[in-house]
Design a protein around this motif. Structure first.
Motif, PDB file in Angstrom:
ATOM      1  N   MET A 113      42.595  15.259   1.555  1.00  0.00           N
ATOM      2  CA  MET A 113      42.792  16.223   0.483  1.00  0.00           C
ATOM      3  C   MET A 113      42.992  15.446  -0.820  1.00  0.00           C
ATOM      4  SD  MET A 113      45.422  19.351   0.648  1.00  0.00           S
ATOM      5  CE  MET A 113      44.929  20.848  -0.065  1.00  0.00           C
ATOM      6  N   GLY A 114      42.296  15.823  -1.861  1.00  0.00           N
ATOM      7  CA  GLY A 114      42.365  15.124  -3.129  1.00  0.00           C
ATOM      8  C   GLY A 114      43.542  15.571  -3.974  1.00  0.00           C
ATOM      9  N   PRO A 115      43.662  14.955  -5.145  1.00  0.00           N
ATOM     10  CA  PRO A 115      44.758  15.343  -6.041  1.00  0.00           C
ATOM     11  C   PRO A 115      44.580  16.770  -6.547  1.00  0.00           C
ATOM     12  CG  PRO A 115      43.328  13.731  -7.101  1.00  0.00           C
ATOM     13  CD  PRO A 115      42.846  13.891  -5.689  1.00  0.00           C
ATOM     14  N   LYS A 116      45.672  17.411  -6.853  1.00  0.00           N
ATOM     15  CA  LYS A 116      45.635  18.783  -7.332  1.00  0.00           C
ATOM     16  C   LYS A 116      45.065  18.817  -8.748  1.00  0.00           C
ATOM     17  CE  LYS A 116      49.580  20.164  -4.604  1.00  0.00           C
ATOM     18  NZ  LYS A 116      50.952  20.627  -4.584  1.00  0.00           N
ATOM     19  N   PRO A 117      44.252  19.822  -9.074  1.00  0.00           N
ATOM     20  CA  PRO A 117      43.696  19.915 -10.419  1.00  0.00           C
ATOM     21  C   PRO A 117      44.786  20.095 -11.471  1.00  0.00           C
ATOM     22  CG  PRO A 117      42.623  21.469  -8.919  1.00  0.00           C
ATOM     23  CD  PRO A 117      43.774  20.860  -8.191  1.00  0.00           C
ATOM     24  N   GLY A 118      44.649  19.408 -12.568  1.00  0.00           N
ATOM     25  CA  GLY A 118      45.592  19.537 -13.675  1.00  0.00           C
ATOM     26  C   GLY A 118      46.815  18.656 -13.563  1.00  0.00           C
ATOM     27  N   LEU A 119      46.961  17.923 -12.453  1.00  0.00           N
ATOM     28  CA  LEU A 119      48.151  17.105 -12.261  1.00  0.00           C
ATOM     29  C   LEU A 119      48.219  15.971 -13.289  1.00  0.00           C
ATOM     30  CD1 LEU A 119      50.623  16.740 -10.490  1.00  0.00           C
ATOM     31  CD2 LEU A 119      49.287  15.218  -9.039  1.00  0.00           C
ATOM     32  N   GLY A 120      47.083  15.363 -13.604  1.00  0.00           N
ATOM     33  CA  GLY A 120      47.053  14.293 -14.599  1.00  0.00           C
ATOM     34  C   GLY A 120      47.446  14.794 -15.982  1.00  0.00           C
ATOM     35  N   LEU A 121      46.968  15.971 -16.339  1.00  0.00           N
ATOM     36  CA  LEU A 121      47.299  16.554 -17.636  1.00  0.00           C
ATOM     37  C   LEU A 121      48.776  16.913 -17.714  1.00  0.00           C
ATOM     38  CD1 LEU A 121      46.101  17.405 -20.313  1.00  0.00           C
ATOM     39  CD2 LEU A 121      45.587  19.628 -19.321  1.00  0.00           C
ATOM     40  N   MET A 122      49.332  17.401 -16.609  1.00  0.00           N
ATOM     41  CA  MET A 122      50.764  17.708 -16.584  1.00  0.00           C
ATOM     42  C   MET A 122      51.590  16.433 -16.723  1.00  0.00           C
ATOM     43  SD  MET A 122      50.786  20.651 -13.627  1.00  0.00           S
ATOM     44  CE  MET A 122      52.461  20.338 -13.205  1.00  0.00           C
ATOM     45  N   MET A 123      51.146  15.360 -16.077  1.00  0.00           N
ATOM     46  CA  MET A 123      51.864  14.086 -16.170  1.00  0.00           C
ATOM     47  C   MET A 123      51.803  13.546 -17.599  1.00  0.00           C
ATOM     48  SD  MET A 123      53.733  11.924 -14.661  1.00  0.00           S
ATOM     49  CE  MET A 123      53.546  11.976 -12.912  1.00  0.00           C
ATOM     50  N   ALA A 124      50.654  13.654 -18.235  1.00  0.00           N
ATOM     51  CA  ALA A 124      50.520  13.198 -19.624  1.00  0.00           C
ATOM     52  C   ALA A 124      51.440  13.999 -20.545  1.00  0.00           C
ATOM     53  CB  ALA A 124      49.072  13.325 -20.076  1.00  0.00           C
ATOM     54  N   GLY A 125      51.511  15.294 -20.351  1.00  0.00           N
ATOM     55  CA  GLY A 125      52.394  16.131 -21.157  1.00  0.00           C
ATOM     56  C   GLY A 125      53.847  15.781 -20.945  1.00  0.00           C
ATOM     57  N   ALA A 126      54.205  15.495 -19.693  1.00  0.00           N
ATOM     58  CA  ALA A 126      55.585  15.114 -19.397  1.00  0.00           C
ATOM     59  C   ALA A 126      55.932  13.780 -20.060  1.00  0.00           C
ATOM     60  CB  ALA A 126      55.793  15.025 -17.889  1.00  0.00           C
ATOM     61  N   LEU A 127      55.008  12.848 -20.071  1.00  0.00           N
ATOM     62  CA  LEU A 127      55.261  11.552 -20.715  1.00  0.00           C
ATOM     63  C   LEU A 127      55.439  11.696 -22.225  1.00  0.00           C
ATOM     64  CD1 LEU A 127      52.823   9.225 -18.766  1.00  0.00           C
ATOM     65  CD2 LEU A 127      55.307   9.182 -18.728  1.00  0.00           C
ATOM     66  N   ILE A 128      54.624  12.515 -22.853  1.00  0.00           N
ATOM     67  CA  ILE A 128      54.746  12.746 -24.298  1.00  0.00           C
ATOM     68  C   ILE A 128      56.076  13.430 -24.617  1.00  0.00           C
ATOM     69  CG2 ILE A 128      53.769  13.988 -26.268  1.00  0.00           C
ATOM     70  CD1 ILE A 128      52.179  11.525 -25.420  1.00  0.00           C
ATOM     71  N   ALA A 129      56.453  14.420 -23.814  1.00  0.00           N
ATOM     72  CA  ALA A 129      57.730  15.109 -24.028  1.00  0.00           C
ATOM     73  C   ALA A 129      58.902  14.147 -23.835  1.00  0.00           C
ATOM     74  CB  ALA A 129      57.849  16.295 -23.072  1.00  0.00           C
ATOM     75  N   PHE A 130      58.808  13.282 -22.834  1.00  0.00           N
ATOM     76  CA  PHE A 130      59.876  12.315 -22.591  1.00  0.00           C
ATOM     77  C   PHE A 130      59.980  11.312 -23.729  1.00  0.00           C
ATOM     78  CE2 PHE A 130      61.592   8.436 -20.667  1.00  0.00           C
ATOM     79  CZ  PHE A 130      62.825   8.933 -20.286  1.00  0.00           C
ATOM     80  N   ALA A 131      58.840  10.883 -24.277  1.00  0.00           N
ATOM     81  CA  ALA A 131      58.863   9.975 -25.422  1.00  0.00           C
ATOM     82  C   ALA A 131      59.559  10.636 -26.613  1.00  0.00           C
ATOM     83  CB  ALA A 131      57.447   9.553 -25.786  1.00  0.00           C
ATOM     84  N   GLY A 132      59.280  11.900 -26.848  1.00  0.00           N
ATOM     85  CA  GLY A 132      59.952  12.629 -27.916  1.00  0.00           C
ATOM     86  C   GLY A 132      61.446  12.741 -27.680  1.00  0.00           C
ATOM     87  N   PHE A 133      61.837  12.970 -26.434  1.00  0.00           N
ATOM     88  CA  PHE A 133      63.257  13.040 -26.087  1.00  0.00           C
ATOM     89  C   PHE A 133      63.944  11.701 -26.357  1.00  0.00           C
ATOM     90  CE2 PHE A 133      66.609  12.620 -22.827  1.00  0.00           C
ATOM     91  CZ  PHE A 133      67.450  13.614 -23.273  1.00  0.00           C
TER      92      PHE A 133
END
Length: 59
Positions: free
Chosen positions: A1-21
């Motif tokens: 089973m491959g990676p779930k769709p959108g998981l990379g985009l969610m991870m990128a968003g989380a990293l940007i939000a964490f950088a802002g924090f």
């Protein structure tokens, strides 16, 4: 089973939000830079441990 769709985009968003924090911690609350770096390192290590323990079998 491959990676779930959108998981990379969610991870990128989380990293940007964490950088802002982190910027808010340093600028607004005057947290020293080295504490932020230490917190990031410990957090990434803990996330890796959690993923390792809950990842199940991988091919």
């Amino acid at each position: 089973m491959g990676p779930k769709p959108g998981l990379g985009l969610m991870m990128a968003g989380a990293l940007i939000a964490f950088a802002g924090f982190c910027i808010v911690l340093v600028r607004v609350f005057d947290v020293p830079d080295y504490w932020v770096l230490l917190g990031v390192g410990i957090g990434m290590f803990a996330l890796g441990v959690v993923r390792r323990l809950t990842g199940g079998s991988r091919d």
